[in-house]
Write an enzyme that holds these catalytic residues in place. Structure first.
Site, PDB file in Angstrom:
ATOM      1  N   GLY A  37      31.084  19.415 -22.212  1.00 14.41           N
ATOM      2  CA  GLY A  37      32.227  18.678 -22.778  1.00 14.41           C
ATOM      3  C   GLY A  37      31.856  17.225 -23.076  1.00 14.41           C
ATOM      4  O   GLY A  37      31.019  16.635 -22.389  1.00 14.41           O
TER       5      GLY A  37
ATOM      6  N   ARG B 137      41.245  21.193 -10.210  1.00 17.62           N
ATOM      7  CA  ARG B 137      40.235  21.761 -11.107  1.00 17.62           C
ATOM      8  C   ARG B 137      38.840  21.741 -10.484  1.00 17.62           C
ATOM      9  O   ARG B 137      37.971  22.510 -10.846  1.00 17.62           O
ATOM     10  CB  ARG B 137      40.248  20.955 -12.405  1.00 17.62           C
ATOM     11  CG  ARG B 137      39.403  21.521 -13.500  1.00 17.62           C
ATOM     12  CD  ARG B 137      39.646  20.772 -14.812  1.00 17.62           C
ATOM     13  NE  ARG B 137      39.169  21.566 -15.915  1.00 17.62           N
ATOM     14  CZ  ARG B 137      37.928  21.526 -16.376  1.00 17.62           C
ATOM     15  NH1 ARG B 137      37.062  20.699 -15.841  1.00 17.62           N
ATOM     16  NH2 ARG B 137      37.546  22.297 -17.367  1.00 17.62           N
TER      17      ARG B 137
ATOM     18  N   CYS C 279      32.343  14.954 -20.244  1.00 18.84           N
ATOM     19  CA  CYS C 279      31.897  15.559 -18.989  1.00 18.84           C
ATOM     20  C   CYS C 279      30.618  14.909 -18.451  1.00 18.84           C
ATOM     21  O   CYS C 279      29.665  14.708 -19.201  1.00 18.84           O
ATOM     22  CB  CYS C 279      31.649  17.033 -19.270  1.00 18.84           C
ATOM     23  SG  CYS C 279      31.001  17.896 -17.870  1.00 18.84           S
TER      24      CYS C 279
ATOM     25  N   ASN D  33      28.465  32.405 -47.099  1.00 17.02           N
ATOM     26  CA  ASN D  33      27.004  32.306 -47.250  1.00 17.02           C
ATOM     27  C   ASN D  33      26.279  33.362 -46.422  1.00 17.02           C
ATOM     28  O   ASN D  33      25.159  33.749 -46.723  1.00 17.02           O
ATOM     29  CB  ASN D  33      26.493  30.922 -46.830  1.00 17.02           C
ATOM     30  CG  ASN D  33      27.017  29.794 -47.684  1.00 17.02           C
ATOM     31  OD1 ASN D  33      27.305  28.706 -47.214  1.00 17.02           O
ATOM     32  ND2 ASN D  33      27.173  30.052 -48.971  1.00 17.02           N
TER      33      ASN D  33
ATOM     34  N   TYR E 115      41.002   9.153 -24.818  1.00 18.43           N
ATOM     35  CA  TYR E 115      40.619  10.527 -24.438  1.00 18.43           C
ATOM     36  C   TYR E 115      39.913  10.480 -23.088  1.00 18.43           C
ATOM     37  O   TYR E 115      38.890   9.818 -22.951  1.00 18.43           O
ATOM     38  CB  TYR E 115      39.703  11.112 -25.516  1.00 18.43           C
ATOM     39  CG  TYR E 115      39.239  12.529 -25.233  1.00 18.43           C
ATOM     40  CD1 TYR E 115      40.121  13.511 -24.780  1.00 18.43           C
ATOM     41  CD2 TYR E 115      37.915  12.902 -25.439  1.00 18.43           C
ATOM     42  CE1 TYR E 115      39.689  14.809 -24.535  1.00 18.43           C
ATOM     43  CE2 TYR E 115      37.471  14.204 -25.198  1.00 18.43           C
ATOM     44  CZ  TYR E 115      38.371  15.146 -24.751  1.00 18.43           C
ATOM     45  OH  TYR E 115      37.953  16.431 -24.492  1.00 18.43           O
ATOM     46  N   TRP E 116      40.490  11.133 -22.089  1.00 21.23           N
ATOM     47  CA  TRP E 116      39.863  11.105 -20.768  1.00 21.23           C
ATOM     48  C   TRP E 116      39.717  12.526 -20.212  1.00 21.23           C
ATOM     49  O   TRP E 116      40.508  13.419 -20.514  1.00 21.23           O
ATOM     50  CB  TRP E 116      40.637  10.214 -19.799  1.00 21.23           C
ATOM     51  CG  TRP E 116      42.054  10.640 -19.542  1.00 21.23           C
ATOM     52  CD1 TRP E 116      42.509  11.459 -18.558  1.00 21.23           C
ATOM     53  CD2 TRP E 116      43.227  10.245 -20.287  1.00 21.23           C
ATOM     54  NE1 TRP E 116      43.866  11.608 -18.641  1.00 21.23           N
ATOM     55  CE2 TRP E 116      44.338  10.873 -19.682  1.00 21.23           C
ATOM     56  CE3 TRP E 116      43.440   9.426 -21.405  1.00 21.23           C
ATOM     57  CZ2 TRP E 116      45.630  10.709 -20.172  1.00 21.23           C
ATOM     58  CZ3 TRP E 116      44.727   9.267 -21.892  1.00 21.23           C
ATOM     59  CH2 TRP E 116      45.800   9.902 -21.271  1.00 21.23           C
ATOM     60  N   GLY E 117      38.682  12.695 -19.372  1.00 22.84           N
ATOM     61  CA  GLY E 117      38.392  14.001 -18.781  1.00 22.84           C
ATOM     62  C   GLY E 117      39.343  14.330 -17.647  1.00 22.84           C
ATOM     63  O   GLY E 117      39.885  13.428 -16.985  1.00 22.84           O
TER      64      GLY E 117
ATOM     65  N   GLY F 265      38.521  19.890 -27.036  1.00 25.04           N
ATOM     66  CA  GLY F 265      39.251  18.771 -26.466  1.00 25.04           C
ATOM     67  C   GLY F 265      39.140  17.550 -27.361  1.00 25.04           C
ATOM     68  O   GLY F 265      40.110  17.121 -27.985  1.00 25.04           O
TER      69      GLY F 265
ATOM     70  N   GLU G  19      15.148  16.324 -40.778  1.00 20.70           N
ATOM     71  CA  GLU G  19      15.160  16.744 -42.180  1.00 20.70           C
ATOM     72  C   GLU G  19      16.573  17.147 -42.631  1.00 20.70           C
ATOM     73  O   GLU G  19      16.929  17.029 -43.795  1.00 20.70           O
ATOM     74  CB  GLU G  19      14.194  17.933 -42.304  1.00 20.70           C
ATOM     75  CG  GLU G  19      14.065  18.563 -43.662  1.00 20.70           C
ATOM     76  CD  GLU G  19      13.243  19.859 -43.558  1.00 20.70           C
ATOM     77  OE1 GLU G  19      12.146  19.881 -44.097  1.00 20.70           O
ATOM     78  OE2 GLU G  19      13.706  20.829 -42.911  1.00 20.70           O
TER      79      GLU G  19
HETATM   80  P1  IMP Z   1      35.107  18.676 -25.644  1.00 19.46           P
HETATM   81  O1  IMP Z   1      35.786  19.546 -26.665  1.00 19.46           O
HETATM   82  O2  IMP Z   1      33.626  18.573 -25.874  1.00 19.46           O
HETATM   83  O3  IMP Z   1      35.740  17.341 -25.527  1.00 19.46           O
HETATM   84  O4  IMP Z   1      35.247  19.414 -24.237  1.00 19.46           O
HETATM   85  C1  IMP Z   1      36.492  19.781 -23.691  1.00 19.46           C
HETATM   86  C2  IMP Z   1      36.261  20.597 -22.442  1.00 19.46           C
HETATM   87  O5  IMP Z   1      35.611  19.803 -21.441  1.00 19.46           O
HETATM   88  C3  IMP Z   1      37.520  21.065 -21.743  1.00 19.46           C
HETATM   89  O6  IMP Z   1      38.091  22.192 -22.333  1.00 19.46           O
HETATM   90  C4  IMP Z   1      37.038  21.334 -20.335  1.00 19.46           C
HETATM   91  O7  IMP Z   1      36.433  22.586 -20.179  1.00 19.46           O
HETATM   92  C5  IMP Z   1      35.968  20.282 -20.155  1.00 19.46           C
HETATM   93  N1  IMP Z   1      36.447  19.120 -19.366  1.00 19.46           N
HETATM   94  C6  IMP Z   1      37.643  18.505 -19.411  1.00 19.46           C
HETATM   95  N2  IMP Z   1      37.676  17.427 -18.600  1.00 19.46           N
HETATM   96  C7  IMP Z   1      36.469  17.374 -18.012  1.00 19.46           C
HETATM   97  C8  IMP Z   1      35.889  16.478 -17.065  1.00 19.46           C
HETATM   98  O8  IMP Z   1      36.475  15.488 -16.640  1.00 19.46           O
HETATM   99  N3  IMP Z   1      34.624  16.788 -16.667  1.00 19.46           N
HETATM  100  C9  IMP Z   1      33.943  17.866 -17.142  1.00 19.46           C
HETATM  101  N4  IMP Z   1      34.430  18.691 -18.073  1.00 19.46           N
HETATM  102  C10 IMP Z   1      35.689  18.456 -18.496  1.00 19.46           C
END
Ligand code: IMP
Length: 502
Positions: free
Chosen positions: A317, A419, A320, A461, A406-408, A382, A486
């Site tokens: 992610g 989680r 992530c 294609n 946008y935060w995790g 995400g 390339e």
């Molecule tokens: P993105 O589309 O690359 O931004 O990834 C989104 C995905 O990252 C989500 O659906 C989750 O599975 C994962 N994710 C969400 N929050 C976190 C985090 O804080 N740490 C690690 N993975 C995360």
């Protein structure tokens, strides 16, 4: 001795599709992107089929009811984030299920005491110039008036002036009854009276909805929307492996069509217990996805535990930092290919098809086509969705450019310990995600249409008119790091860079 995988694990940016023969029938207009969401037996139809292979991530910064409605209109599904109270999550699900297309719940609400300065700040934040003036400043408070940009002139007014003194008051508004007015009646009033917006109020003058002139075309052409048998938008919801006994019935009561266990690592006894409990207590008809896993073994475990779809991806992610902090994960492309092979094997053996979702790490639009070609039935995104108007986060201007937050879910900001917790701690011991900005990109509809037109074009294609054909016909090649260079424009000076030096 530890097990060593014979090959390094790869990600999407290291692969390309090699074109195959395209017949004259192979044109984007003929391509279907329909895909199963939940498991089904050979020869039967899945309970839910999506019209496009996209779902929005189970994240605070991505999937609320506004996002869910916008995505269902385009044919996909949002999973409302579970890292909020049971009541709040169920209320979001209920708002999606109760949503009536074309009837908008006001998102810019002020009171008569709100100053012009505050109104301009709100306009900057939401981009919506029509504001409801309600007694208590809520979207469903008693409607006292409306403020639009036609009600104030910046050159002649002080920023301290209060909305009450310049709003168009309720007595001068054209409005209609929320109980009895249908969308076509509302549109007729809008045309007859030359309005931009018609407020719908209840008997106590409380605001219920707004119908906008500009939505008229949208409301007419939504051929791809994903609706249930009661013509309500389909919506998913995230759950965890802790409070499912209370959360699941509340979400089902609110109308959730599908659930998904939201966990950073799904190859665990917690997931088996959760799946078993839900199916035993609420029936096999309740559809629950599980994950995340990154190999065949993990897929097999969740398939046998009763998952209705399996999500793939650890550490890929955009927000992530799991791989950096814990050293676990696997290149997303390799993980996906491994899991999809096991899904096909499982199908051969049992006649049960369990859809696979590729979750996270999809950066460019072509990554989506690659993931679908590698076998994903659908994609969870995400960062992609967080950039749009419909995501729940604030739009901010930094050095003249607009961004969205946008935060995790593993960041301190989200506090989603369920989680990540492996039992006992009931708190985030360390962060596995970051807090960030992403470039603002406009409306979901416009972006999804562009992305999917690229996907359809590439499918042509490859000679594929649907996703099953893409999986069968796709020819994929790993590329060297030199050939990645390339692939972009190279050895030229881009005109815009050249001009900016002048
Ligand atoms: P993105 O589309 O690359 O931004 O990834 C989104 C995905 O990252 C989500 O659906 C989750 O599975 C994962 N994710 C969400 N929050 C976190 C985090 O804080 N740490 C690690 N993975 C995360």
């Amino acid at each position: 001795m530890a097990y060593f995988y014979p090959e390094p694990s790869h990600t999407f940016g290291e692969y390309l599709l090699v074109p195959g023969y395209s017949s004259d029938k192979c044109i984007p207009a003929n391509v279907s992107l329909k895909t199963p969401l939940v498991k089904f037996k050979k020869g039967e139809e899945p309970k839910i089929t999506m019209n496009i292979p996209m779902v929005s991530a189970i994240m605070q910064a991505v999937s609320n009811d506004t996002m869910a409605i916008a995505l269902a209109k385009e044919g996909g599904i949002s999973f409302i984030y579970g890292s909020q109270s049971i009541e709040e999550e169920a209320a979001m699900v209920a708002r999606v299920k109760n949503y009536k297309s074309g009837f908008v719940t006001s998102d810019s609400n002020i009171t008569p005491e709100t100053t012009l300065g505050e109104i301009l700040a709100l306009l900057e934040k939401t981009g919506h110039s029509t504001m409801a003036v309600t007694e208590d400043g809520t979207p469903t408070g008693k409607l006292l008036g409306i403020v639009t940009s036609r009600d104030y002139r910046l050159s002649r007014m002080s920023l301290d002036e209060k909305a009450g003194s310049f709003m168009t008051p309720f007595e001068k508004l054209v409005y209609a009854d929320a109980e009895t007015t249908t969308l076509s009646m509302a549109n007729d009033i809008i045309w007859d009276k030359k309005l931009n917006m018609l407020p719908l109020v209840d008997k106590e003058q409380r605001l219920r909805y707004m119908v906008f002139r500009k939505d008229y075309t949208d409301n007419k052409e939504n051929g791809n929307e994903l609706i249930d048998e009661g013509k309500r938008y389909v919506v998913g919801a995230g759950i965890n492996t802790r409070d499912y006994a209370d959360r699941v019935p509340a979400l089902l009561k609110a109308g959730a069509d599908v659930l998904c266990i939201d966990s950073s690592e799904g190859f665990s006894e917690w997931q088996r217990i959760t799946l078993r409990y839900i199916h035993e207590h609420f029936g096999e008809d309740v559809k629950v996805g599980a994950g995340n896993v990154v190999d065949a073994e993990g897929f097999r475990f969740l398939a046998e535990a009763g998952a209705d779809f399996v999500k793939v991806g650890i550490g890929g992610g955009s927000i992530c930092i799991t791989r950096e902090t814990k050293g676990i994960g696997r290149g997303q492309a390799t993980a996906l290919i491994d899991v999809c092979r096991e899904r096909d094997k499982y199908f051969e053996e049992t006649g049960i098809y369990i859809p696979v979702c590729s979750d996270g790490g999809l950066v460019h639009d072509y990554h989506m086509t690659l993931a679908l070609a590698m076998g994903a039935d659908f994609l969870m995104l995400g960062r992609y969705f967080s950039r749009f108007d419909e995501s729940p986060t604030d739009k901010v201007k930094i050095n003249g450019t607009y961004y969205k937050e946008y935060w995790g879910e593993g960041s301190n900001r989200a506090r989603n310990w369920q989680r990540y917790d492996l039992g006992g701690a009931k708190k985030l011991s360390f962060e596995e995600g970051v807090d960030s900005y992403v470039p603002y990109a406009g409306s979901l509809k416009d972006n999804v249409n562009i992305t999917l037109s690229k996907v359809r074009s590439t499918m042509c294609n490859c000679g594929a008119l649907n996703l099953a054909e893409l999986r069968d016909k796709a020819k994929l090649t790993l590329v060297s790091s030199t050939s990645i260079v390339e692939g972009g424009s190279h050895d030229v000076i881009l005109r815009n860079k050249f001009n900016s030096r002048e």
